[in-house]
Design a protein around this motif. Structure first.
Motif, PDB file in Angstrom:
ATOM      1  N   VAL A 110       6.872  -1.602  -9.832  1.00 31.74           N
ATOM      2  CA  VAL A 110       5.655  -1.030 -10.069  1.00 31.74           C
ATOM      3  C   VAL A 110       4.816  -1.138 -10.986  1.00 31.74           C
ATOM      4  CG1 VAL A 110       7.269   1.463  -9.706  1.00 31.74           C
ATOM      5  CG2 VAL A 110       6.925   0.446 -11.998  1.00 31.74           C
ATOM      6  N   LEU A 111       3.636  -0.756 -11.069  1.00 31.74           N
ATOM      7  CA  LEU A 111       2.488  -1.077 -11.836  1.00 31.74           C
ATOM      8  C   LEU A 111       2.199   0.124 -12.745  1.00 31.74           C
ATOM      9  CD1 LEU A 111      -0.120  -2.473  -9.662  1.00 31.74           C
ATOM     10  CD2 LEU A 111       0.868  -3.938 -11.335  1.00 31.74           C
ATOM     11  N   ALA A 130       4.016   7.903  -3.151  1.00 32.18           N
ATOM     12  CA  ALA A 130       4.608   7.330  -1.840  1.00 32.18           C
ATOM     13  C   ALA A 130       6.200   7.335  -2.063  1.00 32.18           C
ATOM     14  CB  ALA A 130       3.968   5.845  -1.874  1.00 32.18           C
ATOM     15  N   ASN A 169       1.068  -4.022   1.030  1.00 34.88           N
ATOM     16  CA  ASN A 169       0.262  -5.056   1.416  1.00 34.88           C
ATOM     17  C   ASN A 169       0.690  -6.302   0.688  1.00 34.88           C
ATOM     18  OD1 ASN A 169      -1.491  -3.542   2.567  1.00 34.88           O
ATOM     19  ND2 ASN A 169      -2.877  -3.261   0.881  1.00 34.88           N
ATOM     20  N   ILE A 206       2.890   3.408 -10.159  1.00 33.15           N
ATOM     21  CA  ILE A 206       2.075   2.868  -8.863  1.00 33.15           C
ATOM     22  C   ILE A 206       3.057   1.872  -8.265  1.00 33.15           C
ATOM     23  CG2 ILE A 206       0.139   1.888  -8.248  1.00 33.15           C
ATOM     24  CD1 ILE A 206      -0.881   4.142  -9.975  1.00 33.15           C
ATOM     25  N   PRO A 207       3.507   2.290  -7.230  1.00 32.00           N
ATOM     26  CA  PRO A 207       4.301   1.225  -6.461  1.00 32.00           C
ATOM     27  C   PRO A 207       3.444   0.368  -5.583  1.00 32.00           C
ATOM     28  CG  PRO A 207       4.238   3.678  -5.251  1.00 32.00           C
ATOM     29  CD  PRO A 207       3.690   3.711  -6.713  1.00 32.00           C
ATOM     30  N   PRO A 208       4.087  -0.616  -4.875  1.00 32.86           N
ATOM     31  CA  PRO A 208       3.059  -1.513  -4.203  1.00 32.86           C
ATOM     32  C   PRO A 208       2.022  -0.958  -3.427  1.00 32.86           C
ATOM     33  CG  PRO A 208       5.490  -2.344  -4.267  1.00 32.86           C
ATOM     34  CD  PRO A 208       5.612  -0.962  -4.817  1.00 32.86           C
ATOM     35  N   LEU A 209       0.870  -1.384  -3.390  1.00 32.91           N
ATOM     36  CA  LEU A 209      -0.190  -0.807  -2.664  1.00 32.91           C
ATOM     37  C   LEU A 209      -0.207  -0.925  -1.269  1.00 32.91           C
ATOM     38  CD1 LEU A 209      -2.626  -1.745  -5.137  1.00 32.91           C
ATOM     39  CD2 LEU A 209      -1.429   0.209  -5.297  1.00 32.91           C
ATOM     40  N   GLY A 210      -0.845  -0.100  -0.435  1.00 30.51           N
ATOM     41  CA  GLY A 210      -0.725  -0.265   1.063  1.00 30.51           C
ATOM     42  C   GLY A 210      -2.299  -0.007   1.714  1.00 30.51           C
ATOM     43  N   GLY A 211      -3.305   0.057   0.894  1.00 30.52           N
ATOM     44  CA  GLY A 211      -4.628   0.464   1.346  1.00 30.52           C
ATOM     45  C   GLY A 211      -5.123  -0.672   2.482  1.00 30.52           C
ATOM     46  N   GLY A 212      -6.134  -0.349   3.093  1.00 29.90           N
ATOM     47  CA  GLY A 212      -6.891  -0.933   4.024  1.00 29.90           C
ATOM     48  C   GLY A 212      -6.324  -0.704   5.441  1.00 29.90           C
ATOM     49  N   TRP A 215       7.085   3.286   4.129  1.00 29.85           N
ATOM     50  CA  TRP A 215       5.927   2.968   3.319  1.00 29.85           C
ATOM     51  C   TRP A 215       5.927   1.424   3.440  1.00 29.85           C
ATOM     52  CZ3 TRP A 215       2.861   6.605   1.695  1.00 29.85           C
ATOM     53  CH2 TRP A 215       3.077   8.032   1.431  1.00 29.85           C
ATOM     54  N   LYS A 216       4.549   0.940   3.755  1.00 30.83           N
ATOM     55  CA  LYS A 216       4.153  -0.396   3.993  1.00 30.83           C
ATOM     56  C   LYS A 216       3.355  -0.861   2.733  1.00 30.83           C
ATOM     57  CE  LYS A 216       5.524  -2.331   6.842  1.00 30.83           C
ATOM     58  NZ  LYS A 216       5.203  -2.530   8.346  1.00 30.83           N
ATOM     59  N   ILE A 270      -3.755   3.015  -3.246  1.00 26.47           N
ATOM     60  CA  ILE A 270      -3.752   3.768  -2.026  1.00 26.47           C
ATOM     61  C   ILE A 270      -2.431   3.230  -1.214  1.00 26.47           C
ATOM     62  CG2 ILE A 270      -4.928   4.085   0.485  1.00 26.47           C
ATOM     63  CD1 ILE A 270      -7.491   3.729  -0.921  1.00 26.47           C
ATOM     64  N   HIS A 300     -12.337   5.326   2.641  1.00 27.21           N
ATOM     65  CA  HIS A 300     -10.978   5.053   3.287  1.00 27.21           C
ATOM     66  C   HIS A 300     -10.473   6.259   3.376  1.00 27.21           C
ATOM     67  CE1 HIS A 300      -7.010   3.584   3.048  1.00 27.21           C
ATOM     68  NE2 HIS A 300      -7.355   2.387   2.977  1.00 27.21           N
TER      69      HIS A 300
END
Lengths: 97, 142
Positions: free
Chosen positions: A67-68, A28, B134, A91-97, B131-132, B119, B78
């Motif tokens: 980050v993680l 990302a 959650n 791993i930057p902040p997640l945005g799935g869903g 980039w967004k 993700i 997904h």
């Protein structure tokens, strides 16, 4: 490397003896900022994921991205030194869903 | 069935994957792409995944759902890559002996996915992209 100074001298020049080769994965915004999503780096022995992150992505005034860390696809707190051949994913902040 | 898909998700396939004679409920959640963010028009979305870890984390979530809601089954797909407005970016199919567990398992799965699965989502606007993250995302301390 000095434990207390994570930003200084983490990366080694190519060919310098004693470096620890590791594979770095970025995603990302971090991938875009560095311009690549996957690379091999030579780091100084003792380098931790936290130190490497601080070195590669210094705070530019907009605040650090929280980050993680995942080493060889296992979540970690990023405090243990990287070993030869390991894969580090930032791993930057997640945005799935 | 847990998958990352570069193209439209087959909802019926996920429902079939969880349906079984012991189920009293089959529930399908679709997270769809909104056309606006804070009044700003969204043209389309783009998803990126760390695929091996995303699938491993989905497997852990499925195992946790089975443990919390005995008799439940879970299937998740997904999207990765470009997703158009109105399309489903995520589909979660759940079956359970009774509807209450099915609703709970579905809610558990989407909340856990948003918090834990690696993700990322980029929103594209007429004048740029972003980039967004959650609100539920696990926080790092790096």
């Amino acid at each position: 490397m000095r434990e207390t100074d994570p930003v200084d001298g983490v990366l080694l020049p190519a060919g310098e003896a004693g470096g620890v080769p590791i594979r770095l994965l970025l995603f990302a915004g971090l991938r875009e900022r560095r311009g690549t999503g996957e690379e091999w780096l030579l780091v100084r022995p003792g380098t931790t994921p936290r130190a490497l992150y601080a070195q590669l992505f210094p705070d530019r005034g907009e605040g650090r991205i929280p980050v993680l860390f995942a080493v060889d696809q296992q979540w970690t707190d990023g405090a243990a030194p990287l070993r030869e051949g390991q894969e580090l994913a930032l791993i930057p902040p997640l945005g799935g869903g | 069935m847990l998958r990352l898909v570069d193209g439209p998700i087959d909802v019926r396939e996920l429902e079939r994957a969880v349906a079984h004679p012991g189920a009293g409920a089959v529930l399908c959640f679709q997270g769809t792409t909104r056309d606006s963010f804070e009044g700003k028009g969204v043209l389309h979305l783009e998803y990126e995944a760390f695929a091996p870890m995303a699938l491993a984390e989905l497997e852990r979530i499925a195992a946790e759902a089975r443990a919390r809601f005995p008799g439940s089954r879970l299937a998740v797909a997904h999207r990765v890559g470009r997703v158009e407005v109105g399309e489903a970016s995520v589909v979660i199919a759940v079956s359970a002996p009774h509807r209450d567990e099915a609703y709970q398992a579905s809610r558990f799965a989407i909340d856990a996915l948003k918090a834990r699965v690696p993700i990322w989502k980029k929103e594209w606007y007429a004048d740029g992209s972003q980039w967004k993250a959650n609100a539920e995302s696990r926080g790092g301390d790096g």
